[in-house]
Design an enzyme around this catalytic site. Structure first.
Site, PDB file in Angstrom:
ATOM      1  N   SER A   1       9.036 -21.467 -16.875  1.00  0.00           N
ATOM      2  CA  SER A   1       8.829 -20.330 -18.060  1.00  0.00           C
ATOM      3  C   SER A   1       7.987 -19.176 -17.408  1.00  0.00           C
ATOM      4  CB  SER A   1       7.827 -21.082 -18.923  1.00  0.00           C
ATOM      5  OG  SER A   1       7.428 -20.500 -19.944  1.00  0.00           O
TER       6      SER A   1
ATOM      7  N   GLU B   1      17.306 -23.205 -26.015  1.00  0.00           N
ATOM      8  CA  GLU B   1      16.260 -22.468 -25.821  1.00  0.00           C
ATOM      9  C   GLU B   1      16.641 -21.014 -26.580  1.00  0.00           C
ATOM     10  OE1 GLU B   1      13.665 -22.081 -22.241  1.00  0.00           O
ATOM     11  OE2 GLU B   1      14.763 -23.419 -21.447  1.00  0.00           O
TER      12      GLU B   1
ATOM     13  N   HIS C   1      12.781 -25.367 -24.611  1.00  0.00           N
ATOM     14  CA  HIS C   1      11.755 -24.980 -23.655  1.00  0.00           C
ATOM     15  C   HIS C   1      10.836 -25.981 -22.774  1.00  0.00           C
ATOM     16  CE1 HIS C   1      10.406 -21.388 -21.467  1.00  0.00           C
ATOM     17  NE2 HIS C   1       9.158 -21.743 -21.684  1.00  0.00           N
TER      18      HIS C   1
END
Length: 309
Positions: free
Chosen positions: A178, A237, A292
């Site tokens: 991330s 995602e 995610h």
């Protein structure tokens, strides 16, 4: 290695679930409410809270060193961001790799986890500060400390690790997820000689209007060793937002970030310029049925495999 890792976890859980002898329910309840429960300690793991002169912050450093003898030149070493959350899993993967090293012929790695002394799985304030670059000369409030953080890794943490464990400075990897994936790309593009393997999982390429892509030209800087890059992203995602979605709806935000498309596009660009950028390997993996948050853990496994190949 994924199969061996899952088998190890399954065996450990199965062994924990089966008592050595039958226990009456009342006795079991009494034992469970008493002092028989013990804290779990990860084997072969040490921890140190380290104050940085570069950033002025305190970091919780986790270290796992194989019990096997180091190969000539030292163990490969992987530095893992968001370590409060990610380190336990990848430390177990490294132990599995060490046990299988005679079969696979792959050297067991040292794992260095970089977390935060707050103890939170994800310290959102600290990681926003440390993992984001200054974009176009500007930084948002509480952001833009990526270069100071990378100075901490290069000038303070790496010398400490090299004095503590027998690591090979020519076999170093950086893993980030991330915002950590964003930092990994920033380091790759601006300090291409710092590591030899770069693993950016679900990188936040969207940050600051995709400023990170403007830094890619930095890969043309001469490097002493060829680099390998792995990009991963979860299949879930990114999704098309329904026509009725508001801009603040989750589906609309995911569509705007284009997480999957951005990873595909970046991988294609890196592969197209692989020789020009001094890249030995470029690989991208889309993780099926992962979002995610959940994509972190298969990315750790794939990243470990990629690094040790």
């Amino acid at each position: 290695m994924r199969r061996a890792f899952l088998a190890t976890v399954a065996g450990a859980l199965a062994g924990a679930a089966l008592p050595a002898r039958a226990v009456e329910p009342a006795a079991a309840a009494a034992a469970a409410s008493g002092s028989d429960w013990q804290p779990v300690v990860l084997p072969q793991v040490r921890r140190l809270d380290l104050a940085s002169a570069r950033t002025g912050q305190r970091y919780r450093i986790f270290l796992s060193v194989p019990e096997t003898a180091p190969p000539p030149g030292g163990h490969p070493v992987i530095y893992v961001l968001d370590a409060n959350a990610a380190f336990p899993s990848i430390a177990l993967m490294a132990r599995t790799a060490a046990r299988r090293s005679k079969v696979t012929g792959r050297a067991a790695p040292v794992v260095v986890g970089i977390g935060y002394a707050s103890g939170e799985d994800y310290d959102s304030v600290a990681r926003a500060r440390d993992y984001t670059p200054v974009a176009g000369g500007k930084a948002g409030k509480g952001e833009g400390g990526a270069d100071l953080f990378l100075d901490f890794i290069e000038l303070e943490l790496k010398p400490l690790i090299q004095s503590t464990a027998p690591v090979n400075p020519q076999r170093q990897a950086l893993f980030g997820h991330s915002y950590g994936g964003l930092l990994t790309l920033h380091a790759l593009f601006t300090r291409p000689a710092a590591f030899q393997t770069w693993i950016a999982a679900s990188p936040s390429i969207w940050y600051a209007e995709r400023y990170i892509l403007s830094e890619m030209a930095g890969l043309k800087t001469a490097r002493t060793l060829p680099a390998s890059v792995l990009l991963t992203v979860g299949e879930l995602e990114q999704a098309a937002a329904p026509p009725t979605a508001k801009p603040t709806d989750r589906a609309a935000v995911l569509a705007q970030k284009r997480m999957v498309d951005e990873v595909r596009d970046l991988a294609a660009q890196l592969e197209a310029h692989r020789q020009e950028y001094g890249l030995e390997r470029v690989r991208s993996i889309e993780l099926p049925r992962e979002n995610h948050g959940s994509a972190l853990f298969p990315a750790l496994s794939r990243g470990m495999e990629f690094f040790l190949e």
